[in-house]
Design a protein around this motif. Structure first.
Motif, PDB file in Angstrom:
ATOM      1  N   ALA A  95       0.853  -1.191   0.000  1.00 35.94           N
ATOM      2  CA  ALA A  95       0.000   0.000   0.000  1.00 35.94           C
ATOM      3  C   ALA A  95       0.885   1.236   0.000  1.00 35.94           C
ATOM      4  O   ALA A  95       2.091   1.172   0.283  1.00 35.94           O
ATOM      5  CB  ALA A  95      -0.928   0.013   1.210  1.00 35.94           C
ATOM      6  N   ASP A  96       0.278   2.365  -0.317  1.00 36.70           N
ATOM      7  CA  ASP A  96       0.942   3.662  -0.318  1.00 36.70           C
ATOM      8  C   ASP A  96       0.775   4.278   1.068  1.00 36.70           C
ATOM      9  O   ASP A  96      -0.350   4.433   1.553  1.00 36.70           O
ATOM     10  CB  ASP A  96       0.285   4.551  -1.382  1.00 36.70           C
ATOM     11  N   MET A  97       1.867   4.651   1.723  1.00 32.72           N
ATOM     12  CA  MET A  97       1.749   5.159   3.096  1.00 32.72           C
ATOM     13  C   MET A  97       1.137   6.556   3.166  1.00 32.72           C
ATOM     14  O   MET A  97       0.911   7.074   4.261  1.00 32.72           O
ATOM     15  CB  MET A  97       3.104   5.152   3.799  1.00 32.72           C
ATOM     16  N   SER A  98       0.830   7.153   2.020  1.00 31.72           N
ATOM     17  CA  SER A  98       0.137   8.443   2.034  1.00 31.72           C
ATOM     18  C   SER A  98      -1.377   8.291   1.958  1.00 31.72           C
ATOM     19  O   SER A  98      -2.108   9.281   2.116  1.00 31.72           O
ATOM     20  CB  SER A  98       0.612   9.327   0.878  1.00 31.72           C
ATOM     21  N   ASP A  99      -1.848   7.055   1.758  1.00 31.29           N
ATOM     22  CA  ASP A  99      -3.294   6.848   1.612  1.00 31.29           C
ATOM     23  C   ASP A  99      -3.613   5.380   1.869  1.00 31.29           C
ATOM     24  O   ASP A  99      -3.509   4.553   0.971  1.00 31.29           O
ATOM     25  CB  ASP A  99      -3.755   7.262   0.217  1.00 31.29           C
ATOM     26  N   PHE A 100      -3.992   5.043   3.089  1.00 30.20           N
ATOM     27  CA  PHE A 100      -4.253   3.646   3.444  1.00 30.20           C
ATOM     28  C   PHE A 100      -5.209   3.598   4.627  1.00 30.20           C
ATOM     29  O   PHE A 100      -5.483   4.621   5.273  1.00 30.20           O
ATOM     30  CB  PHE A 100      -2.946   2.930   3.816  1.00 30.20           C
ATOM     31  N   ARG A 101      -5.673   2.376   4.921  1.00 30.05           N
ATOM     32  CA  ARG A 101      -6.497   2.150   6.111  1.00 30.05           C
ATOM     33  C   ARG A 101      -6.100   0.844   6.764  1.00 30.05           C
ATOM     34  O   ARG A 101      -5.768  -0.124   6.087  1.00 30.05           O
ATOM     35  CB  ARG A 101      -7.993   2.114   5.748  1.00 30.05           C
ATOM     36  N   LEU A 102      -6.144   0.820   8.102  1.00 27.45           N
ATOM     37  CA  LEU A 102      -5.932  -0.404   8.861  1.00 27.45           C
ATOM     38  C   LEU A 102      -7.268  -0.942   9.338  1.00 27.45           C
ATOM     39  O   LEU A 102      -8.191  -0.183   9.640  1.00 27.45           O
ATOM     40  CB  LEU A 102      -5.042  -0.149  10.082  1.00 27.45           C
ATOM     41  N   ARG A 103      -7.355  -2.261   9.430  1.00 27.51           N
ATOM     42  CA  ARG A 103      -8.583  -2.878   9.940  1.00 27.51           C
ATOM     43  C   ARG A 103      -8.742  -2.645  11.439  1.00 27.51           C
ATOM     44  O   ARG A 103      -9.851  -2.479  11.935  1.00 27.51           O
ATOM     45  CB  ARG A 103      -8.580  -4.373   9.640  1.00 27.51           C
ATOM     46  N   LYS A 104      -7.632  -2.641  12.166  1.00 29.99           N
ATOM     47  CA  LYS A 104      -7.655  -2.404  13.613  1.00 29.99           C
ATOM     48  C   LYS A 104      -6.638  -1.323  13.949  1.00 29.99           C
ATOM     49  O   LYS A 104      -5.535  -1.317  13.421  1.00 29.99           O
ATOM     50  CB  LYS A 104      -7.322  -3.687  14.377  1.00 29.99           C
ATOM     51  N   LYS A 105      -7.011  -0.428  14.841  1.00 31.09           N
ATOM     52  CA  LYS A 105      -6.116   0.665  15.210  1.00 31.09           C
ATOM     53  C   LYS A 105      -4.917   0.147  16.002  1.00 31.09           C
ATOM     54  O   LYS A 105      -5.035  -0.791  16.786  1.00 31.09           O
ATOM     55  CB  LYS A 105      -6.865   1.723  16.017  1.00 31.09           C
ATOM     56  N   ALA A 106      -3.793   0.787  15.790  1.00 37.72           N
ATOM     57  CA  ALA A 106      -2.564   0.427  16.488  1.00 37.72           C
ATOM     58  C   ALA A 106      -2.428   1.230  17.771  1.00 37.72           C
ATOM     59  O   ALA A 106      -2.927   2.355  17.889  1.00 37.72           O
ATOM     60  CB  ALA A 106      -1.356   0.679  15.588  1.00 37.72           C
ATOM     61  N   ASP A 107      -1.710   0.647  18.733  1.00 31.45           N
ATOM     62  CA  ASP A 107      -1.337   1.373  19.946  1.00 31.45           C
ATOM     63  C   ASP A 107      -0.082   2.204  19.705  1.00 31.45           C
ATOM     64  O   ASP A 107       0.027   3.335  20.196  1.00 31.45           O
ATOM     65  CB  ASP A 107      -1.070   0.396  21.095  1.00 31.45           C
ATOM     66  N   VAL A 108       0.856   1.631  18.954  1.00 29.63           N
ATOM     67  CA  VAL A 108       2.120   2.313  18.663  1.00 29.63           C
ATOM     68  C   VAL A 108       2.486   2.068  17.203  1.00 29.63           C
ATOM     69  O   VAL A 108       2.467   0.922  16.733  1.00 29.63           O
ATOM     70  CB  VAL A 108       3.272   1.805  19.560  1.00 29.63           C
ATOM     71  N   ALA A 109       2.812   3.136  16.492  1.00 29.17           N
ATOM     72  CA  ALA A 109       3.316   3.039  15.121  1.00 29.17           C
ATOM     73  C   ALA A 109       4.732   3.606  15.088  1.00 29.17           C
ATOM     74  O   ALA A 109       5.114   4.411  15.948  1.00 29.17           O
ATOM     75  CB  ALA A 109       2.423   3.800  14.158  1.00 29.17           C
ATOM     76  N   PHE A 110       5.511   3.193  14.107  1.00 28.53           N
ATOM     77  CA  PHE A 110       6.887   3.658  14.041  1.00 28.53           C
ATOM     78  C   PHE A 110       7.382   3.634  12.602  1.00 28.53           C
ATOM     79  O   PHE A 110       6.984   2.817  11.790  1.00 28.53           O
ATOM     80  CB  PHE A 110       7.798   2.794  14.926  1.00 28.53           C
ATOM     81  N   ASN A 111       8.254   4.582  12.308  1.00 28.48           N
ATOM     82  CA  ASN A 111       8.912   4.708  11.010  1.00 28.48           C
ATOM     83  C   ASN A 111      10.243   5.374  11.306  1.00 28.48           C
ATOM     84  O   ASN A 111      10.344   6.595  11.349  1.00 28.48           O
ATOM     85  CB  ASN A 111       8.041   5.559  10.080  1.00 28.48           C
ATOM     86  N   THR A 112      11.273   4.566  11.567  1.00 30.74           N
ATOM     87  CA  THR A 112      12.462   5.085  12.243  1.00 30.74           C
ATOM     88  C   THR A 112      13.628   5.484  11.345  1.00 30.74           C
ATOM     89  O   THR A 112      14.539   6.152  11.830  1.00 30.74           O
ATOM     90  CB  THR A 112      12.971   4.052  13.269  1.00 30.74           C
ATOM     91  N   ILE A 113      13.651   5.075  10.086  1.00 30.86           N
ATOM     92  CA  ILE A 113      14.874   5.313   9.315  1.00 30.86           C
ATOM     93  C   ILE A 113      14.645   6.179   8.070  1.00 30.86           C
ATOM     94  O   ILE A 113      15.126   5.897   6.994  1.00 30.86           O
ATOM     95  CB  ILE A 113      15.578   3.997   8.924  1.00 30.86           C
ATOM     96  N   ASN A 114      13.859   7.276   8.257  1.00 25.59           N
ATOM     97  CA  ASN A 114      13.822   8.315   7.232  1.00 25.59           C
ATOM     98  C   ASN A 114      12.969   7.976   6.018  1.00 25.59           C
ATOM     99  O   ASN A 114      12.949   8.729   5.042  1.00 25.59           O
ATOM    100  CB  ASN A 114      15.260   8.641   6.770  1.00 25.59           C
ATOM    101  N   SER A 115      12.261   6.837   6.052  1.00 24.19           N
ATOM    102  CA  SER A 115      11.468   6.427   4.892  1.00 24.19           C
ATOM    103  C   SER A 115      10.372   7.430   4.560  1.00 24.19           C
ATOM    104  O   SER A 115       9.951   7.554   3.403  1.00 24.19           O
ATOM    105  CB  SER A 115      10.846   5.054   5.140  1.00 24.19           C
TER     106      SER A 115
END
Length: 262
Positions: A95-115
């Motif tokens: 999926a494209d991280m600029s436009d997506f949906r998750l089925r269940k909400k997360a408690d913690v999300a992370f994107n650590t290396i400049n992506s």
């Protein structure tokens, strides 16, 4: 040495090794932030631009529920094959991280290396923060690592590092090709020198990233009022050593908390 002009993301085996050196420190940091800054125990973790899923796998091994997405099908195939080998029930998706949906909400999300900086427009960046706000529960966290462009100091121009697993060694070199602050485009050359018993090969690629100064990043986070900055760190991932971001800062991990929508 044979040279291939190809995307490093199309070689997940080598990518996983090159960027896996900090996996233990990153996992410890993610779990430490979850314990310190989340308003309730974290069970579900989510990574946009998860690549080969090295961090998702690390968290899943510790008993956490994980989810991830990436735009590159080869990376997702590599990620899911690892889950399958270890008989884990998780699957990342394309999926494209600029436009997506998750089925269940997360408690913690992370994107650590400049992506995140691969999103090339303001609209895409805003779409990402909106999609993330929909994906993370109120009071949950988003740990976002960004290499900022300093305005009070000369920016770093390159770096090199090596990684080894068994008989496989990859030497990585990264350098600046060009910077255009008006268009907010930075181009970086990157090279994998791969050494195996069967021979050596070089993969050469160029990364085109959107640039952010401290002020530009703060303005993006503030838009929409759905996120607040609760702490900042550098890429040393030391919870005992938070930093104050200033115009000279480069490597920054923002600990963002999901606000209740106004």
């Amino acid at each position: 040495m044979q040279e291939l002009n190809e995307s490093i993301y199309d070689h997940p085996k080598y990518y996983d090794l090159v960027f896996g050196a900090d996996c233990a420190a990153e996992t410890k940091f993610i779990l430490g932030c979850a314990e310190r800054y989340s308003n309730r125990p974290a069970k579900r973790f989510f990574e946009p631009a998860c690549g080969t899923g090295r961090l998702l796998y690390s968290l899943a091994r510790r008993g956490h529920d994980v989810d991830g997405l990436d735009l590159n099908p080869k990376a997702i195939e590599f990620c899911n094959a690892r889950f399958e080998r270890h008989e884990m029930p998780y699957r990342a998706f394309v999926a494209d991280m600029s436009d997506f949906r998750l089925r269940k909400k997360a408690d913690v999300a992370f994107n650590t290396i400049n992506s995140f900086r691969h999103l090339s427009t303001e609209a895409a960046a805003r779409g990402h923060f909106d999609s993330m706000a929909d994906a993370v529960r109120v009071g949950g966290l988003y740990l976002l690592g960004v290499h900022l462009t300093p305005t009070d100091a000369e920016p770093s121009e390159g770096e090199s590092w090596s990684a080894r697993r068994g008989h496989l060694t990859v030497n990585t070199h990264m350098w600046t090709n060009s910077r255009d602050p008006k268009r907010r485009v930075e181009k970086f050359g990157i090279r994998f020198d791969i050494h195996r018993p069967s021979g050596s090969v070089r993969i050469v690629d160029e990364l085109v990233l959107r640039s952010y100064t401290m002020r530009q990043m703060n303005a993006l986070i503030d838009q929409g009022g759905r996120w607040e900055i609760v702490e900042t760190f550098d890429f040393g991932y030391d919870l005992a050593d938070p930093i104050v971001v200033n115009p000279s800062s480069e490597d920054v991990v923002y600990v963002l908390r999901r606000r209740r929508s106004k």
